[in-house]
Scaffold this motif. Sequence first.
Motif, short mmCIF file in Angstrom:
data_model
loop_
_atom_site.label_atom_id
_atom_site.label_comp_id
_atom_site.label_asym_id
_atom_site.label_seq_id
_atom_site.Cartn_x
_atom_site.Cartn_y
_atom_site.Cartn_z
N ASN A 48 103.25 136.89 38.24
CA ASN A 48 103.10 138.06 38.11
C ASN A 48 102.13 138.92 36.88
N VAL A 49 101.97 140.03 36.92
CA VAL A 49 101.21 140.48 35.64
C VAL A 49 101.98 140.32 34.68
N GLY A 50 101.51 139.85 33.43
CA GLY A 50 102.11 139.57 32.25
C GLY A 50 102.39 137.97 32.11
N ASP A 51 102.27 137.39 33.24
CA ASP A 51 102.61 136.13 33.10
C ASP A 51 101.41 135.40 32.51
N ALA A 52 101.81 134.14 31.42
CA ALA A 52 100.81 133.33 31.04
C ALA A 52 100.66 132.14 32.25
N VAL A 53 99.17 131.62 31.96
CA VAL A 53 98.88 130.77 33.08
C VAL A 53 97.96 129.53 32.35
N ALA A 54 98.15 128.12 32.49
CA ALA A 54 97.26 127.33 31.90
C ALA A 54 95.90 126.96 32.82
N THR A 55 94.95 126.38 32.60
CA THR A 55 93.82 126.02 32.90
C THR A 55 94.35 125.20 34.22
N ASP A 56 93.72 125.67 35.45
CA ASP A 56 94.10 125.09 36.68
C ASP A 56 95.34 125.34 37.26
N ASP A 57 96.14 126.24 36.91
CA ASP A 57 97.26 126.52 37.53
C ASP A 57 96.89 127.57 38.57
N VAL A 58 97.73 127.32 39.75
CA VAL A 58 97.31 128.00 40.96
C VAL A 58 98.14 129.46 40.97
N VAL A 59 97.24 130.37 40.83
CA VAL A 59 97.50 131.74 40.64
C VAL A 59 98.02 132.17 41.94
N VAL A 75 87.55 136.61 44.81
CA VAL A 75 87.57 135.57 46.04
C VAL A 75 86.53 134.78 46.27
N PRO A 76 86.85 133.46 46.04
CA PRO A 76 85.77 132.51 46.21
C PRO A 76 85.02 132.37 47.69
N VAL A 99 91.80 127.73 56.96
CA VAL A 99 91.93 127.17 55.68
C VAL A 99 93.09 128.07 54.89
N THR A 100 93.61 127.30 54.03
CA THR A 100 94.28 128.05 52.89
C THR A 100 93.73 127.53 51.44
N VAL A 101 93.34 128.43 50.76
CA VAL A 101 92.52 128.48 49.58
C VAL A 101 93.54 128.61 48.38
N GLU A 102 93.69 127.51 47.47
CA GLU A 102 94.41 127.72 46.25
C GLU A 102 93.57 128.28 45.17
N ILE A 103 93.90 129.51 44.76
CA ILE A 103 92.92 130.15 43.59
C ILE A 103 93.63 129.92 42.24
N ARG A 104 92.99 129.38 41.48
CA ARG A 104 93.12 128.63 40.43
C ARG A 104 92.59 129.14 39.05
N ALA A 105 93.46 129.20 37.88
CA ALA A 105 92.99 129.95 36.72
C ALA A 105 91.90 129.05 36.14
N PRO A 106 90.59 129.81 35.73
CA PRO A 106 89.58 129.09 35.38
C PRO A 106 89.83 128.54 33.94
N THR A 107 90.73 129.25 33.20
CA THR A 107 91.14 128.95 31.90
C THR A 107 92.54 129.64 31.42
N SER A 108 93.28 129.08 30.60
CA SER A 108 94.45 129.58 30.19
C SER A 108 94.57 130.98 29.65
N GLY A 109 95.68 131.73 29.82
CA GLY A 109 95.45 133.31 29.47
C GLY A 109 96.83 133.81 30.07
N THR A 110 96.41 135.28 30.29
CA THR A 110 97.56 136.04 30.68
C THR A 110 97.04 137.07 31.96
N ILE A 111 97.89 136.91 32.95
CA ILE A 111 97.21 137.69 33.97
C ILE A 111 97.59 139.21 33.57
N VAL A 112 96.58 139.84 33.85
CA VAL A 112 96.84 141.31 33.18
C VAL A 112 96.49 142.39 34.36
#
Length: 120
Positions: A58-69, A40-41, A77-90
């Motif tokens: 969800n767990v197992g989903d693939a994300v691209a860099t900067d996707d809102v997780v 959490v930033p 405030v509402t903070v969008e937490i983004r993926a720092p890199t592409s990958g899979t949520i484990v």
Amino acid sequence: ATAQAPSAAVARDAARAVVLPQQPRASFAAAAAEATTIQVPPMGDSITEGEIGAWNVNVGDAVATDDVVCEVETDKVTVEIRAPTSGTIVEKFAEEGDTVLVGANLYKLQPGDAPAAAAP
């Protein structure tokens, strides 16, 4: 002379014990580098916690860099937490509605290529 022989054997074993653990640590470090834990930033000077408003993946989903997780909401405030890199949520460490502290583990990302978007 016999009392010194066991000491020499112990010294040799002790020297080996110092060397051998380094190999597993290096292997463990390499394996640990594969998955990244996202925390959490900081959300402002006086904000120390927030609530998980929504998970967009969800767990197992693939994300691209900067996707809102997910989104972390506070009274200010509402903070969008983004993926720092592409990958899979484990792994996710919190669910929607949970209160999370700044700096707490939020989710774990296995870096890798996100699947290409389907052609229209």
